[in-house]
Design a protein around this motif. Structure first.
Motif, PDB file in Angstrom:
ATOM      1  N   SER A  26       0.814  -1.229   0.000  1.00  0.00           N
ATOM      2  CA  SER A  26       0.000   0.000   0.000  1.00  0.00           C
ATOM      3  C   SER A  26       0.841   1.269   0.000  1.00  0.00           C
ATOM      4  N   GLN A  27       1.824   1.343  -0.883  1.00  0.00           N
ATOM      5  CA  GLN A  27       2.657   2.533  -0.963  1.00  0.00           C
ATOM      6  C   GLN A  27       1.907   3.692  -1.602  1.00  0.00           C
ATOM      7  N   GLU A  28       2.036   4.887  -1.012  1.00  0.00           N
ATOM      8  CA  GLU A  28       1.444   6.095  -1.572  1.00  0.00           C
ATOM      9  C   GLU A  28       2.388   6.675  -2.623  1.00  0.00           C
ATOM     10  N   PRO A  29       1.847   7.195  -3.746  1.00  0.00           N
ATOM     11  CA  PRO A  29       2.708   7.785  -4.780  1.00  0.00           C
ATOM     12  C   PRO A  29       3.178   9.177  -4.358  1.00  0.00           C
ATOM     13  N   SER A  30       4.080   9.241  -3.400  1.00  0.00           N
ATOM     14  CA  SER A  30       4.523  10.511  -2.850  1.00  0.00           C
ATOM     15  C   SER A  30       6.046  10.540  -2.786  1.00  0.00           C
ATOM     16  N   PRO A  31       6.670  11.712  -2.934  1.00  0.00           N
ATOM     17  CA  PRO A  31       8.134  11.805  -2.858  1.00  0.00           C
ATOM     18  C   PRO A  31       8.664  11.939  -1.441  1.00  0.00           C
ATOM     19  N   CYS A  32       7.792  11.875  -0.416  1.00  0.00           N
ATOM     20  CA  CYS A  32       8.228  12.036   0.971  1.00  0.00           C
ATOM     21  C   CYS A  32       8.105  10.711   1.711  1.00  0.00           C
ATOM     22  N   GLY A  33       9.080  10.421   2.560  1.00  0.00           N
ATOM     23  CA  GLY A  33       9.098   9.151   3.262  1.00  0.00           C
ATOM     24  C   GLY A  33       9.097   9.305   4.760  1.00  0.00           C
ATOM     25  N   GLY A  34       8.386   8.383   5.432  1.00  0.00           N
ATOM     26  CA  GLY A  34       8.354   8.358   6.887  1.00  0.00           C
ATOM     27  C   GLY A  34       8.598   6.959   7.398  1.00  0.00           C
ATOM     28  N   ILE A  35       8.723   6.861   8.712  1.00  0.00           N
ATOM     29  CA  ILE A  35       8.968   5.571   9.345  1.00  0.00           C
ATOM     30  C   ILE A  35       7.812   5.275  10.291  1.00  0.00           C
ATOM     31  N   SER A  36       7.363   4.038  10.292  1.00  0.00           N
ATOM     32  CA  SER A  36       6.237   3.655  11.145  1.00  0.00           C
ATOM     33  C   SER A  36       6.641   3.711  12.614  1.00  0.00           C
ATOM     34  N   SER A  37       5.740   4.182  13.445  1.00  0.00           N
ATOM     35  CA  SER A  37       6.003   4.191  14.888  1.00  0.00           C
ATOM     36  C   SER A  37       5.436   2.955  15.565  1.00  0.00           C
ATOM     37  N   THR A  38       4.814   2.082  14.782  1.00  0.00           N
ATOM     38  CA  THR A  38       4.179   0.895  15.369  1.00  0.00           C
ATOM     39  C   THR A  38       4.581  -0.408  14.699  1.00  0.00           C
ATOM     40  N   GLU A  39       4.836  -0.414  13.404  1.00  0.00           N
ATOM     41  CA  GLU A  39       5.037  -1.654  12.644  1.00  0.00           C
ATOM     42  C   GLU A  39       6.514  -1.908  12.373  1.00  0.00           C
ATOM     43  N   ARG A  40       7.241  -2.256  13.413  1.00  0.00           N
ATOM     44  CA  ARG A  40       8.651  -2.643  13.286  1.00  0.00           C
ATOM     45  C   ARG A  40       9.483  -1.570  12.584  1.00  0.00           C
ATOM     46  N   SER A  41       9.068  -0.318  12.716  1.00  0.00           N
ATOM     47  CA  SER A  41       9.827   0.814  12.158  1.00  0.00           C
ATOM     48  C   SER A  41      10.052   0.685  10.654  1.00  0.00           C
ATOM     49  N   THR A  42       9.064   0.135   9.946  1.00  0.00           N
ATOM     50  CA  THR A  42       9.190   0.049   8.487  1.00  0.00           C
ATOM     51  C   THR A  42       8.976   1.415   7.849  1.00  0.00           C
ATOM     52  N   TRP A  43       9.532   1.572   6.644  1.00  0.00           N
ATOM     53  CA  TRP A  43       9.447   2.844   5.930  1.00  0.00           C
ATOM     54  C   TRP A  43       8.250   2.825   4.982  1.00  0.00           C
ATOM     55  N   ARG A  44       7.681   4.011   4.782  1.00  0.00           N
ATOM     56  CA  ARG A  44       6.535   4.099   3.886  1.00  0.00           C
ATOM     57  C   ARG A  44       6.452   5.498   3.282  1.00  0.00           C
ATOM     58  N   GLN A  45       6.041   5.551   2.015  1.00  0.00           N
ATOM     59  CA  GLN A  45       5.769   6.840   1.390  1.00  0.00           C
ATOM     60  C   GLN A  45       4.516   7.442   2.024  1.00  0.00           C
ATOM     61  N   ARG A  46       4.566   8.758   2.295  1.00  0.00           N
ATOM     62  CA  ARG A  46       3.428   9.447   2.882  1.00  0.00           C
ATOM     63  C   ARG A  46       3.179  10.744   2.116  1.00  0.00           C
ATOM     64  N   PHE A  47       1.926  11.189   2.137  1.00  0.00           N
ATOM     65  CA  PHE A  47       1.572  12.454   1.514  1.00  0.00           C
ATOM     66  C   PHE A  47       2.367  13.574   2.177  1.00  0.00           C
ATOM     67  N   CYS A  48       3.083  14.381   1.399  1.00  0.00           N
ATOM     68  CA  CYS A  48       4.022  15.370   1.941  1.00  0.00           C
ATOM     69  C   CYS A  48       3.348  16.411   2.821  1.00  0.00           C
ATOM     70  N   GLY A  49       2.062  16.683   2.590  1.00  0.00           N
ATOM     71  CA  GLY A  49       1.365  17.682   3.377  1.00  0.00           C
ATOM     72  C   GLY A  49       0.802  17.158   4.685  1.00  0.00           C
ATOM     73  N   GLU A  50       0.966  15.873   4.951  1.00  0.00           N
ATOM     74  CA  GLU A  50       0.444  15.292   6.180  1.00  0.00           C
ATOM     75  C   GLU A  50       1.217  15.826   7.390  1.00  0.00           C
ATOM     76  N   HIS A  51       0.516  16.158   8.450  1.00  0.00           N
ATOM     77  CA  HIS A  51       1.149  16.685   9.651  1.00  0.00           C
ATOM     78  C   HIS A  51       1.478  15.531  10.599  1.00  0.00           C
ATOM     79  N   LEU A  52       2.781  15.246  10.712  1.00  0.00           N
ATOM     80  CA  LEU A  52       3.270  14.140  11.520  1.00  0.00           C
ATOM     81  C   LEU A  52       4.335  14.622  12.494  1.00  0.00           C
TER      82      LEU A  52
END
Length: 333
Positions: free
Chosen positions: A279-305
């Motif tokens: 379920s990768q998002e088509p976004s140029p920004c990447g984040g790390i999960s705080s719950t799922e074994r610290s896996t990386w995932r593309q996220r919408f760049c405008g999301e407030h995290l």
């Protein structure tokens, strides 16, 4: 030198008025008017805050910086800003940090009262719509020519102070703006020493680019994950955080605009990855999960995290990130 511009004694008060202006959460804004030649703050307030100014356009060389040049003259010849006639003109002051703004003083020009009437004052940390979508402190109404007014903003917090005239095709002119307040306390965070660096999980929630600017202003950069050791540090920070982290946390992951390759904003090589391929998002920004074994995932760049900054040596050359709406350089040398 007295930064307030006063020569002696207390400011002369003329036709003191209290205007009730709509404010967020049922509060009211008090505006006091006084003669401009002595446009000094009340004695209980210290020197005005420093910053850099920009505006939506410039007429005849009357640049944004003329509203913070220390001159309270309302004649408009040499010390007042002036935009072109345009839709929704604005002027913005970027402070040198995040402040709790208590008072703003504005000096109006003698002959252009109508151009300041209806101007909104906004304070916040976002540059969406050039900062004009930040929370509103006040609306300026019926200010006599050549007077200085004092607007109380009751500790509203932000780095940007905007003067904005929406729903109008007009000019915007300001002869002097002085902002007073105190440095806001840092957001909740937790730090831990990493592999030759200090890593900080920040409790503030920002979009990816603002998180990058924050880390480069107050730390070194958004976190680079060079191996399993850094991954474990993230898990430890999340477990000990004094706040509930967002589901994902911004790190320095960025994808090339013209390709599919990813890189670290710190300039370090990407020798280690831990992508969650589902379920990768088509976004140029990447984040790390705080719950799922610290896996990386593309996220919408405008999301407030929440996000993770680091300070310490790096083996790469920091990637420059430019913004057309940001006054300060986005990279430190």
């Amino acid at each position: 030198e007295d930064p307030s511009g006063a020569t002696s004694g207390k400011p002369i008060i003329r036709d003191k008025q209290v205007l009730l202006v709509p404010f967020v959460c049922t509060q009211v804004v008090l505006i006091h008017l006084r003669e401009s030649p002595r446009c000094s703050a009340a004695s209980s307030i210290d020197v005005p805050l420093r910053g850099a100014a920009v505006q939506s356009s410039t007429y005849s060389g009357r640049s944004a910086g003329q509203a913070i040049d220390g001159s309270c003259s309302p004649d408009g010849k040499d010390s007042c800003t002036h935009t072109l006639a345009m839709d929704n003109p604005w002027w913005r002051l970027q402070l040198d940090g995040v402040y709790r703004v208590s008072v703003i003083e504005i000096t109006n020009m003698y002959s252009t009262r109508k151009w300041l009437d209806g101007v909104e004052i906004h304070i916040g940390n976002s540059l969406v719509n050039n900062g004009n979508d930040n929370p509103r402190c006040a609306i300026i109404h019926d200010v006599p020519d050549g007077l200085t007014q004092t607007v109380h903003c009751w500790g509203m917090e932000g780095m940007y102070v905007n003067f904005y005239k929406p729903f109008n095709t007009t000019y915007l002119m300001l002869c002097e703006v002085k902002v007073y307040g105190e440095l806001a306390p840092p957001p909740p965070s937790i730090s831990t020493p990493g592999v030759g660096m200090n890593v900080t999980l920040v409790g503030k929630r920002l979009c990816w680019s603002d998180a990058l600017f924050y880390c480069r202003d107050y730390h070194w950069d958004l976190l680079t994950l060079r191996g399993p050791a850094e991954q474990e540090i993230v898990g430890d920070l999340v477990a000990r955080a004094p706040f509930t982290p967002t589901s994902h946390l911004w790190v320095g992951l960025r994808r090339s605009i013209l390709g599919s390759s990813w890189f670290w904003m710190s300039g370090d090589p990407m020798d280690f990855t831990q992508w969650d391929e589902a379920s990768q998002e088509p976004s140029p920004c990447g984040g790390i999960s705080s719950t799922e074994r610290s896996t990386w995932r593309q996220r919408f760049c405008g999301e407030h995290l929440n996000f993770i900054c680091f300070t310490g040596p790096t083996g790469g050359k920091k990637v420059r990130f430019f913004s057309t709406t940001r006054v300060k350089p986005t990279c430190k040398n």
